[in-house]
Design a protein around this motif. Structure first.
Motif, PDB file in Angstrom:
ATOM      1  N   THR A   1      54.917 -70.343  66.531  1.00  0.00           N
ATOM      2  CA  THR A   1      55.684 -70.757  67.701  1.00  0.00           C
ATOM      3  C   THR A   1      54.779 -71.320  68.791  1.00  0.00           C
ATOM      4  OG1 THR A   1      55.603 -68.481  68.539  1.00  0.00           O
ATOM      5  CG2 THR A   1      57.561 -69.136  67.309  1.00  0.00           C
ATOM      6  N   ALA A   2      55.296 -72.325  69.493  1.00  0.00           N
ATOM      7  CA  ALA A   2      54.511 -73.016  70.516  1.00  0.00           C
ATOM      8  C   ALA A   2      55.255 -72.983  71.842  1.00  0.00           C
ATOM      9  CB  ALA A   2      54.243 -74.456  70.084  1.00  0.00           C
ATOM     10  N   THR A   3      55.419 -71.784  72.401  1.00  0.00           N
ATOM     11  CA  THR A   3      56.042 -71.629  73.708  1.00  0.00           C
ATOM     12  C   THR A   3      54.977 -71.254  74.736  1.00  0.00           C
ATOM     13  OG1 THR A   3      56.518 -69.305  73.223  1.00  0.00           O
ATOM     14  CG2 THR A   3      58.262 -70.908  72.762  1.00  0.00           C
ATOM     15  N   TYR A   4      55.358 -71.319  76.025  1.00  0.00           N
ATOM     16  CA  TYR A   4      54.464 -70.894  77.102  1.00  0.00           C
ATOM     17  C   TYR A   4      54.701 -69.407  77.356  1.00  0.00           C
ATOM     18  CZ  TYR A   4      53.911 -75.894  78.034  1.00  0.00           C
ATOM     19  OH  TYR A   4      53.658 -77.235  77.927  1.00  0.00           O
ATOM     20  N   PRO A   5      53.760 -68.532  76.996  1.00  0.00           N
ATOM     21  CA  PRO A   5      54.002 -67.087  77.074  1.00  0.00           C
ATOM     22  C   PRO A   5      54.291 -66.572  78.483  1.00  0.00           C
ATOM     23  CG  PRO A   5      52.075 -67.554  75.712  1.00  0.00           C
ATOM     24  CD  PRO A   5      52.434 -68.834  76.391  1.00  0.00           C
TER      25      PRO A   5
ATOM     26  N   MET B   1      70.330 -67.071  73.108  1.00  0.00           N
ATOM     27  CA  MET B   1      69.267 -66.494  73.933  1.00  0.00           C
ATOM     28  C   MET B   1      69.569 -66.533  75.426  1.00  0.00           C
ATOM     29  SD  MET B   1      66.837 -65.167  72.162  1.00  0.00           S
ATOM     30  CE  MET B   1      65.526 -65.056  73.383  1.00  0.00           C
ATOM     31  N   ALA B   2      70.784 -66.855  75.823  1.00  0.00           N
ATOM     32  CA  ALA B   2      71.111 -66.980  77.243  1.00  0.00           C
ATOM     33  C   ALA B   2      70.954 -65.651  77.988  1.00  0.00           C
ATOM     34  CB  ALA B   2      72.533 -67.519  77.411  1.00  0.00           C
TER      35      ALA B   2
ATOM     36  N   CYS C   1      58.362 -65.179  77.777  1.00  0.00           N
ATOM     37  CA  CYS C   1      58.276 -65.324  76.322  1.00  0.00           C
ATOM     38  C   CYS C   1      57.250 -64.368  75.719  1.00  0.00           C
ATOM     39  CB  CYS C   1      57.934 -66.767  75.960  1.00  0.00           C
ATOM     40  SG  CYS C   1      59.343 -67.883  76.111  1.00  0.00           S
ATOM     41  N   SER C   2      56.314 -63.910  76.512  1.00  0.00           N
ATOM     42  CA  SER C   2      55.261 -63.023  76.004  1.00  0.00           C
ATOM     43  C   SER C   2      55.795 -61.685  75.520  1.00  0.00           C
ATOM     44  CB  SER C   2      54.202 -62.783  77.087  1.00  0.00           C
ATOM     45  OG  SER C   2      54.789 -62.202  78.245  1.00  0.00           O
ATOM     46  N   VAL C   3      56.991 -61.295  75.946  1.00  0.00           N
ATOM     47  CA  VAL C   3      57.523 -59.980  75.564  1.00  0.00           C
ATOM     48  C   VAL C   3      58.616 -60.087  74.504  1.00  0.00           C
ATOM     49  CG1 VAL C   3      56.981 -59.067  77.860  1.00  0.00           C
ATOM     50  CG2 VAL C   3      59.288 -59.920  77.394  1.00  0.00           C
ATOM     51  N   LEU C   4      58.909 -61.280  74.047  1.00  0.00           N
ATOM     52  CA  LEU C   4      60.002 -61.454  73.095  1.00  0.00           C
ATOM     53  C   LEU C   4      59.596 -61.067  71.686  1.00  0.00           C
ATOM     54  CD1 LEU C   4      61.550 -64.902  74.110  1.00  0.00           C
ATOM     55  CD2 LEU C   4      62.296 -62.611  74.799  1.00  0.00           C
ATOM     56  N   ALA C   5      60.565 -60.591  70.913  1.00  0.00           N
ATOM     57  CA  ALA C   5      60.354 -60.401  69.482  1.00  0.00           C
ATOM     58  C   ALA C   5      60.169 -61.765  68.837  1.00  0.00           C
ATOM     59  CB  ALA C   5      61.559 -59.679  68.867  1.00  0.00           C
ATOM     60  N   TYR C   6      59.494 -61.769  67.677  1.00  0.00           N
ATOM     61  CA  TYR C   6      59.147 -63.041  67.064  1.00  0.00           C
ATOM     62  C   TYR C   6      60.385 -63.855  66.682  1.00  0.00           C
ATOM     63  CZ  TYR C   6      56.398 -66.395  64.429  1.00  0.00           C
ATOM     64  OH  TYR C   6      55.804 -67.550  63.983  1.00  0.00           O
ATOM     65  N   GLY C   7      61.405 -63.193  66.206  1.00  0.00           N
ATOM     66  CA  GLY C   7      62.629 -63.903  65.854  1.00  0.00           C
ATOM     67  C   GLY C   7      63.268 -64.575  67.056  1.00  0.00           C
TER      68      GLY C   7
ATOM     69  N   PRO D   1      60.410 -72.643  59.323  1.00  0.00           N
ATOM     70  CA  PRO D   1      61.102 -72.082  60.487  1.00  0.00           C
ATOM     71  C   PRO D   1      61.292 -70.576  60.451  1.00  0.00           C
ATOM     72  CG  PRO D   1      62.640 -73.238  59.052  1.00  0.00           C
ATOM     73  CD  PRO D   1      61.263 -73.571  58.565  1.00  0.00           C
ATOM     74  N   THR D   2      61.337 -69.960  59.258  1.00  0.00           N
ATOM     75  CA  THR D   2      61.599 -68.520  59.189  1.00  0.00           C
ATOM     76  C   THR D   2      60.337 -67.701  58.920  1.00  0.00           C
ATOM     77  OG1 THR D   2      62.070 -68.451  56.807  1.00  0.00           O
ATOM     78  CG2 THR D   2      63.890 -69.060  58.278  1.00  0.00           C
ATOM     79  N   ALA D   3      59.151 -68.320  58.977  1.00  0.00           N
ATOM     80  CA  ALA D   3      57.910 -67.582  58.725  1.00  0.00           C
ATOM     81  C   ALA D   3      57.765 -66.422  59.701  1.00  0.00           C
ATOM     82  CB  ALA D   3      56.711 -68.523  58.860  1.00  0.00           C
ATOM     83  N   GLY D   4      57.443 -65.238  59.174  1.00  0.00           N
ATOM     84  CA  GLY D   4      57.227 -64.059  60.004  1.00  0.00           C
ATOM     85  C   GLY D   4      58.483 -63.345  60.426  1.00  0.00           C
ATOM     86  N   MET D   5      59.635 -63.790  59.954  1.00  0.00           N
ATOM     87  CA  MET D   5      60.890 -63.174  60.353  1.00  0.00           C
ATOM     88  C   MET D   5      61.382 -62.210  59.278  1.00  0.00           C
ATOM     89  SD  MET D   5      62.798 -66.566  61.909  1.00  0.00           S
ATOM     90  CE  MET D   5      64.059 -65.677  62.819  1.00  0.00           C
ATOM     91  N   SER D   6      62.223 -61.269  59.682  1.00  0.00           N
ATOM     92  CA  SER D   6      62.836 -60.351  58.729  1.00  0.00           C
ATOM     93  C   SER D   6      63.892 -61.096  57.929  1.00  0.00           C
ATOM     94  CB  SER D   6      63.486 -59.184  59.473  1.00  0.00           C
ATOM     95  OG  SER D   6      64.622 -59.632  60.197  1.00  0.00           O
ATOM     96  N   PRO D   7      64.298 -60.550  56.761  1.00  0.00           N
ATOM     97  CA  PRO D   7      65.324 -61.222  55.955  1.00  0.00           C
ATOM     98  C   PRO D   7      66.597 -61.531  56.731  1.00  0.00           C
ATOM     99  CG  PRO D   7      64.270 -59.514  54.663  1.00  0.00           C
ATOM    100  CD  PRO D   7      63.735 -59.371  56.061  1.00  0.00           C
ATOM    101  N   GLY D   8      67.051 -60.575  57.539  1.00  0.00           N
ATOM    102  CA  GLY D   8      68.267 -60.813  58.320  1.00  0.00           C
ATOM    103  C   GLY D   8      68.093 -61.908  59.349  1.00  0.00           C
ATOM    104  N   GLU D   9      66.939 -61.928  60.013  1.00  0.00           N
ATOM    105  CA  GLU D   9      66.654 -62.968  61.008  1.00  0.00           C
ATOM    106  C   GLU D   9      66.579 -64.344  60.362  1.00  0.00           C
ATOM    107  OE1 GLU D   9      64.005 -60.615  64.392  1.00  0.00           O
ATOM    108  OE2 GLU D   9      63.017 -61.348  62.558  1.00  0.00           O
ATOM    109  N   ARG D  10      66.030 -64.405  59.144  1.00  0.00           N
ATOM    110  CA  ARG D  10      65.933 -65.692  58.445  1.00  0.00           C
ATOM    111  C   ARG D  10      67.314 -66.277  58.189  1.00  0.00           C
ATOM    112  NH1 ARG D  10      61.524 -63.809  53.847  1.00  0.00           N
ATOM    113  NH2 ARG D  10      59.780 -63.491  55.294  1.00  0.00           N
ATOM    114  N   ILE D  11      68.209 -65.444  57.687  1.00  0.00           N
ATOM    115  CA  ILE D  11      69.565 -65.914  57.398  1.00  0.00           C
ATOM    116  C   ILE D  11      70.246 -66.384  58.678  1.00  0.00           C
ATOM    117  CG2 ILE D  11      71.852 -65.179  56.637  1.00  0.00           C
ATOM    118  CD1 ILE D  11      70.419 -63.311  54.659  1.00  0.00           C
ATOM    119  N   GLU D  12      70.111 -65.600  59.759  1.00  0.00           N
ATOM    120  CA  GLU D  12      70.759 -65.942  61.022  1.00  0.00           C
ATOM    121  C   GLU D  12      70.231 -67.258  61.587  1.00  0.00           C
ATOM    122  OE1 GLU D  12      70.186 -62.657  63.611  1.00  0.00           O
ATOM    123  OE2 GLU D  12      71.579 -61.336  62.540  1.00  0.00           O
ATOM    124  N   LEU D  13      68.907 -67.469  61.531  1.00  0.00           N
ATOM    125  CA  LEU D  13      68.333 -68.693  62.082  1.00  0.00           C
ATOM    126  C   LEU D  13      68.784 -69.919  61.295  1.00  0.00           C
ATOM    127  CD1 LEU D  13      66.406 -69.936  64.199  1.00  0.00           C
ATOM    128  CD2 LEU D  13      64.609 -69.806  62.463  1.00  0.00           C
TER     129      LEU D  13
END
Length: 300
Positions: free
Chosen positions: A136-140, A183-184, A191-197, A220-232
């Motif tokens: 991910t390339a966000t500003y922490p 994410m609203a 962003c520094s405190v967010l879970a990876y998903g 796009p789903t690298a590092g995510m749990s199986p459930g998070e992958r499906i949701e994304l």
């Protein structure tokens, strides 16, 4: 989507198509693509329609290694195209060439009929090509909302001509994008405190800030749990349908690929070895051999 690379790429059933380059039909798994950019001839008297993305004869070598070797395919609006292959197959190199981060040694990349080769990444982005990255390339230190606002400021060419506080600019537009990716409610969290998903969802909102017609998603789903992958991926598929955009994505999780892709391209050592609908690619003995070392073992 058609791989007309003239290299005898498998058609999903293990047989080379033998038809050579330039025979794209703009169809996916035998079904006609959308009417806007579908690669077919229009009515008499009108110019032929073109695919949203058309890659022809793409090549890139590093020293004596051909990372991308004569790769060709097309992609239409409203479709999710998976580009898969083992490590070192050339997937990310292909992405970086399409995105303008690497120059090809040879080949053409046309987006909406316009040649992209030779354009800088920021110019390609402005034409409507978004991208998310494996990491991910966000500003922490910025909040979730501020990250999206920065992308919107860039899209509207306001980064160098701000009047007033940046945090007040395009906030409603940013919140609408965050609402779309779920994410609203976390708009004011850094962003520094967010879970990876959740970071992946923020990155998707950032990528949508320039209203892209084409979205490149590198694992796009690298590092995510199986459930998070499906949701994304369900979220991504919904955005593709409602905005009529195209997505080209790479992925190592075969469950994600076969569940969500409309069409699959398989790379091995830089060359396109298979192309077809998910079930045809799953049954392809050459693909099974590349992934599992045996033609007798089916992909899960």
């Amino acid at each position: 989507m058609t791989p007309a690379n003239g290299a005898g790429a498998d058609r999903g059933d293990g047989r080379g198509d033998g038809r050579g380059a330039g025979r794209g039909t703009g169809r996916i798994g035998g079904a006609a693509a959308g009417p806007e950019l579908d690669g077919r001839a229009g009515p008499p008297g009108e110019p032929p329609r073109v695919p949203l993305l058309e890659v022809r004869g793409l090549c890139r070598a590093f020293g004596g290694v051909r990372a991308v070797d004569d790769v060709s395919f097309t992609l239409d609006r409203g479709r999710l195209l998976a580009l898969i292959g083992p490590n070192g197959a050339g997937k990310t190199t292909c992405f970086n060439i399409i995105n303008g981060q690497l120059a090809p040694d040879r080949g053409s990349i046309r987006f909406g009929g316009r040649e992209l080769v030779g354009l800088a990444p920021h110019r390609i982005w402005r034409l409507g090509v978004g991208r998310t990255f494996q990491i991910t390339a966000t500003y922490p230190s910025m909040t979730v909302c501020e990250n999206v606002q920065m992308a919107l400021l860039s899209h509207h060419r306001r980064l160098l001509s701000l009047r007033g506080r940046a945090s007040a600019q395009y906030r409603d537009e940013a919140l609408a994008l965050l609402e779309r990716v779920g994410m609203a409610e976390q708009e004011d969290r850094p962003c520094s405190v967010l879970a990876y998903g959740d970071l992946k969802r923020v990155e998707l909102a950032v990528a949508l800030a320039n209203a892209p017609s084409l979205l490149l998603m590198d694992e796009p789903t690298a590092g995510m749990s199986p459930g998070e992958r499906i949701e994304l991926m369900q979220l991504t598929a919904g955005i593709v349908a409602e905005r009529n955009i195209a997505v080209l994505f790479t992925e190592h999780d075969m469950d994600v690929v076969f569940r969500h892709a409309d069409h699959i391209l398989v790379l091995d050592r830089g060359r396109l070895i298979a192309d077809g609908a998910p079930e045809a690619v799953r049954a392809n003995p050459r693909v099974r051999a590349v992934y599992l070392g045996s033609e007798d073992v089916a992909l899960a």
